[in-house]
Scaffold this active site. Structure first.
Site, PDB file in Angstrom:
ATOM      1  N   GLU A 148       1.019  -1.154   0.155  1.00  0.00           N
ATOM      2  CA  GLU A 148      -0.088   0.058  -0.037  1.00  0.00           C
ATOM      3  C   GLU A 148       0.854   1.220  -0.048  1.00  0.00           C
ATOM      4  O   GLU A 148       0.687   2.306  -0.645  1.00  0.00           O
ATOM      5  CB  GLU A 148      -0.679   0.006   1.137  1.00  0.00           C
ATOM      6  CG  GLU A 148      -2.008  -1.101   0.981  1.00  0.00           C
ATOM      7  CD  GLU A 148      -2.930  -1.098   2.234  1.00  0.00           C
ATOM      8  OE1 GLU A 148      -2.577  -0.387   3.175  1.00  0.00           O
ATOM      9  OE2 GLU A 148      -3.819  -1.799   2.238  1.00  0.00           O
ATOM     10  N   HIS A 181     -10.281   1.602   0.032  1.00  0.00           N
ATOM     11  CA  HIS A 181     -10.503   0.555   1.220  1.00  0.00           C
ATOM     12  C   HIS A 181     -12.118   0.427   1.326  1.00  0.00           C
ATOM     13  O   HIS A 181     -12.638  -0.412   2.154  1.00  0.00           O
ATOM     14  CB  HIS A 181     -10.187   1.363   2.666  1.00  0.00           C
ATOM     15  CG  HIS A 181      -8.782   0.995   2.839  1.00  0.00           C
ATOM     16  ND1 HIS A 181      -7.778   2.033   2.211  1.00  0.00           N
ATOM     17  CD2 HIS A 181      -8.223   0.353   3.772  1.00  0.00           C
ATOM     18  CE1 HIS A 181      -6.442   1.164   2.861  1.00  0.00           C
ATOM     19  NE2 HIS A 181      -6.709   0.529   3.735  1.00  0.00           N
TER      20      HIS A 181
END
Length: 295
Positions: A148, A181
């Protein structure tokens, strides 16, 4: 003036391509997690292994957007590795200082862990050996922070910094991270959670991941190191979101007040130390924060 000339004069194409590149990376990153169709839970070993492979491919693919989208004149003399935050000068400081700064923010939760006896557990080698044997630990502490931060910070932020001032770019960059997300909405509904609850949970997750994303982007821009947001991200994943309900549940009012005070002190100290402890000169960083957009 012809229409094409008018469009070219009104749109900064390097900036537009940079933003579109960030959007593309976000979509592909999330899509790579769901390319494997499976009814199994996200914590199932086979699901984790497949997603490990997906993010590994993304780790190889993501720098291409930076390679093709970067303005060489703006980052004149900088190598691709330096833009990605992979360099030796200042590496030790970039690992230790942001980690300590993040620990200050978690002063209250760390004190609670001490009360619960977790500190004694942390000094036991068997705890870490046992953790390292689980795929969930590797996902949460290593693979997720690495992939990420690599995709959403190292590969995106240099694209945005060539178009926006650092103070602006660090708030634009986490929006891609926060929106990414929202894929947990799908997973929560698959687990049987009703849509409204899953949506509220995803909105909350979007909020705090966006806030953390801004902090991680700030660390990357100030230090010029990939290691800085990676270590902070891994530590935050280890700690989890602070559970204030556990504080309220303490029966001892004095202990409860002490814990709440430590939460406030940690936040205040973090705000006070944030700028001085991320002085770019400490990390030999002259690449990002000092850059100014010129007309």
């Amino acid at each position: 003036m012809e229409l094409t000339e008018l469009i070219e004069s009104s749109i900064d194409f390097p900036c537009l391509s940079g933003i579109l590149g960030c959007l593309m990376l976000s979509v592909i990153y999330v899509g790579s997690l769901y390319v494997w169709r499976s009814p199994l839970d996200r914590d199932h070993p086979s699901v984790i292994k497949r997603r490990f492979f997906s993010v590994f491919v993304m780790t190889l693919f993501s720098p291409l957007s930076l390679y093709f989208g970067i303005n060489e004149k703006f980052y004149e003399g900088a190598t691709l590795w330096e833009l990605l935050g992979i360099r030796w000068p200042g590496i030790i400081q970039a690992i230790i200082i942001p980690l300590c700064l993040t620990m200050v923010l978690f002063l209250g939760p760390l004190y609670m862990q001490g009360l619960n006896g977790l500190w004694r557990l942390y000094v036991e080698p068997t705890y870490w050996l046992g953790s390292a044997k689980t795929l969930v630990w590797w996902r949460n502490q290593i693979i997720a922070p690495l992939s990420e931060e690599w995709t959403f910070r190292a590969c995106m932020l240099p694209l945005l910094l060539q178009c926006f001032a650092p103070s602006t770019a660090i708030f634009i960059c986490p929006l891609f991270f926060g929106v990414a997300h929202f894929h947990h909405l799908v997973e929560n509904t698959r687990r049987g959670m009703d849509f409204k609850t899953a949506l509220l949970k995803s909105c909350f997750q979007f909020a705090y991941t966006t806030v953390f994303g801004a902090y991680a982007a700030f660390l990357f821009a100030k230090t010029g190191h990939f290691a800085a947001p990676f270590t902070a991200h891994s530590f935050c994943n280890h700690m989890g979101f602070p559970d204030l309900s556990e504080v309220v549940a303490y029966e001892d009012s004095l202990e409860r007040a002490k814990l709440l005070l430590l939460f406030v002190i940690g936040l205040a100290a973090w705000c006070f130390l944030l700028t001085p402890m991320t002085n770019p000169s400490w990390f030999n960083n002259t690449l990002f924060w000092q850059k100014h957009i010129t007309a």
